[in-house]
Design an enzyme around this catalytic site. Sequence first.
Site, PDB file in Angstrom:
ATOM      1  N   GLU A 141       0.741  -1.210  -0.081  1.00 54.42           N
ATOM      2  CA  GLU A 141       0.140  -0.074  -0.047  1.00 54.42           C
ATOM      3  C   GLU A 141       0.727   1.237   0.009  1.00 54.42           C
ATOM      4  OE1 GLU A 141      -3.415   0.479  -0.256  1.00 54.42           O
ATOM      5  OE2 GLU A 141      -3.400  -1.687  -0.508  1.00 54.42           O
ATOM      6  N   SER A 152     -45.904 -29.030  38.972  1.00 50.98           N
ATOM      7  CA  SER A 152     -45.421 -29.980  39.891  1.00 50.98           C
ATOM      8  C   SER A 152     -44.019 -29.529  40.460  1.00 50.98           C
ATOM      9  CB  SER A 152     -45.512 -31.430  39.525  1.00 50.98           C
ATOM     10  OG  SER A 152     -46.786 -31.830  39.499  1.00 50.98           O
TER      11      SER A 152
END
Length: 770
Positions: free
Chosen positions: A203, A481
């Site tokens: 770059e 339950s």
Amino acid sequence: MTKKSPAKSTRKSSPGRKRSVSRKRRPSFLSRSIRFVFKWGIILGLLASIPFALWVWWLNGQVVARFEGQKWQVPSEVYSAPITLQSGSPWNKTDLETLLKDNGYRFGRNSQKVGWAARSNTKVSAYLRSYVDHLGYHESARRIFSFPNGKLAIHTLSGEAVDQAQIEPQRIGFLYGGNTERRQILTFEQIPVSLIDILIAVEDQDFYQHWGISLSGIARAVWVNFTHGSRRQGGSTLTQQLVKNMYLSSERTYTRKLTEVIMSLLLEYHYSKQDIITAYMNEVYLAQVGNSGLHGFAAASQHFFARPLNELNIDELSLLVGMVKGPSLYNPQRSPERAMSRRNTVLAVLKAQGRLTDKDYQLLIKRPIRLSEKQKSRSVYGDYLDLVSLQLSRDFDEDTLATENLRIYTGLDIRAQQAASIAVRRQVKALEKRDKKLQGLQAAMVITDRGNGQVRAVVGSSGDHYTGFNRALGAVRPIGSLVKPPLYLSAIASGKYTWWSKIEDKRLRFNVGGEVWQPENYDRKLHGEVHLYEAMAKSYNLATLNLATQLGFDRIGQTLRDLGVKRPFTMRPSTTLGALELSPFEVARLYQPIASQGRSSELGVVLAVTDQQDRLIKRFTHKGNVPFTDAALAVTLDGMTKVPEIGTARASKREFPNLTYGAKTGTTNGQKDSWFVGITGDYSSVIWLGDDDNVPLSITGSSGAQKVWMDFAKALPQRSLPSSLPDGAFRYSILKDKFEIAAPRCDNKVELAFIVGTQPQESTSCLWPF
């Protein structure tokens, strides 16, 4: 004689000689124009330089303020608990290999590098990564794992036995800001040197020579673009790219370009190359993931390869650098062939600059791109993150969590979360396939650490995607339950009852608001006089209700509150049979004191919060006590082991005959809710199945929620409950028909736990005369 006055000279110039003139020549119009323009040009230039200088001064302030302040508003990161590999725990070789792969470990011929693993026919070796969390720094370690008789054995390279090993915490998501940016901030020391070299080579080759802009780079770009007749190359330096990303918009105007150049010069004037390259590594945009922008090489490494940046190979680093030119164009998930071509172009640049030998280059360009195999279809941790947000909202404001990149460490167990999520989805789909009337069936599951109460997993729906409605927190339903074990705890803790005590299973009638309420057993039968352990294991409603009337309803209501029920409720006879509405998370809290045998009575989610420098900001502790002895809680849990042995959870016992665990099924009126609680040596699990529209179902707790737990326990093998009981409790073999301690030779007996002092005082040898 008269003198003559001097006469004036009357001599004329000689012919051919010009007469001299002393008068000045007047400047020409052109000369006057140039002077005017020059003069006023200087004046106007000086006047124009004032706003230009002010503009540059303002740009300078912008550069410094952003670069020295909080460069990025990064949401807080949430981490799981480290994965603890414990010697002696149930494991198989395939599961460990899968776990290592899922956490980004590579498999090769050896494990001499951190993040690498190797395997033989019987063993796995791995060089486990170091990590930092709220407890400090944990060094990397190389370990050898073997699996004798299905149990994990851990050794060092020299053969020394080790009790446990840990795999580093995994980032499971972000808080509040996760839909805008994903970023993982690195310091310069954390950036691989090879990545810096590749980036500069591709770059900006003049990065260490220029002052923010590169005249040679601009000239080279102009020449390439001119000779090709189109824009093939840009002249931007890394500094200019950083300025564009951090400070400017994407518009293409001469004003913006001038601003970019000046800000680049200012950035280079104020900061070192090291500062600039570090900022670039953290800022660069590399992909779009859903609604989130992926910024920085570290975040890209985790997304594409599921491993830290410093463990990537040259070809993988080259792939990421290649994406800088066109993040969408060269995304390897969308365009693998184009991405490979771009990667090879980067490798060719390295070869041309002498950074790669021809042999290495030829080897690397032939390598396929191997991306992470992690599934992206579902946010596995979305429901858990809801719980994290809920807890942190009490101590941190939303802006702080959304912008300051805090690190939040939780108790989430990666394996438990994945196993629970899969079990819920798989079993719900199987139930829907079996019965079309169950279409739209929903589910929730909460897994806690049996010992310390840390929440290990949360599933809030049965769908393939995170919906935002977390039923583990928001589905408040009757618990059926599941209310019974706390009721039996009330009896045990009173000292007047034991599991051997008998109670009448008979009908009772109650006048409730002027109406008669007369409940029935699920099987519509009466069972006469039964032991307490039988009544609970087989979930006899009438025996339980008879016991409740003897204990007193107010006492049972207080027990529920003591165990952690914070939601207001009115204690009625029907409450003792499950007319108590709680969310799955609240049920998990209700059972935690029983599951832990008194070691924990509150649930924990977040362990600690640190800043970016790993400094501790807040540590969370979940304290709490219940007014029951450890012995009473342990005896209650021991009684719950009868549910899979002789009661409503026998199906799971057939699947796990060698596992000792407590359980309880729950089914509400009209079979609108299916519940299951399973408690092993490792986890306490709560599962709920139901319909959002509250319609009757064709499943019970046994035929619905229990199947989810069985799937979960298969995927995540667990240890049995410990055989030892805390001080004050003991286990005895008791005759079924007589309250006496039975000798080993006796046949008609049952093993039960007692609070010391409540056990039989007499024993029998079971010797009979001939």
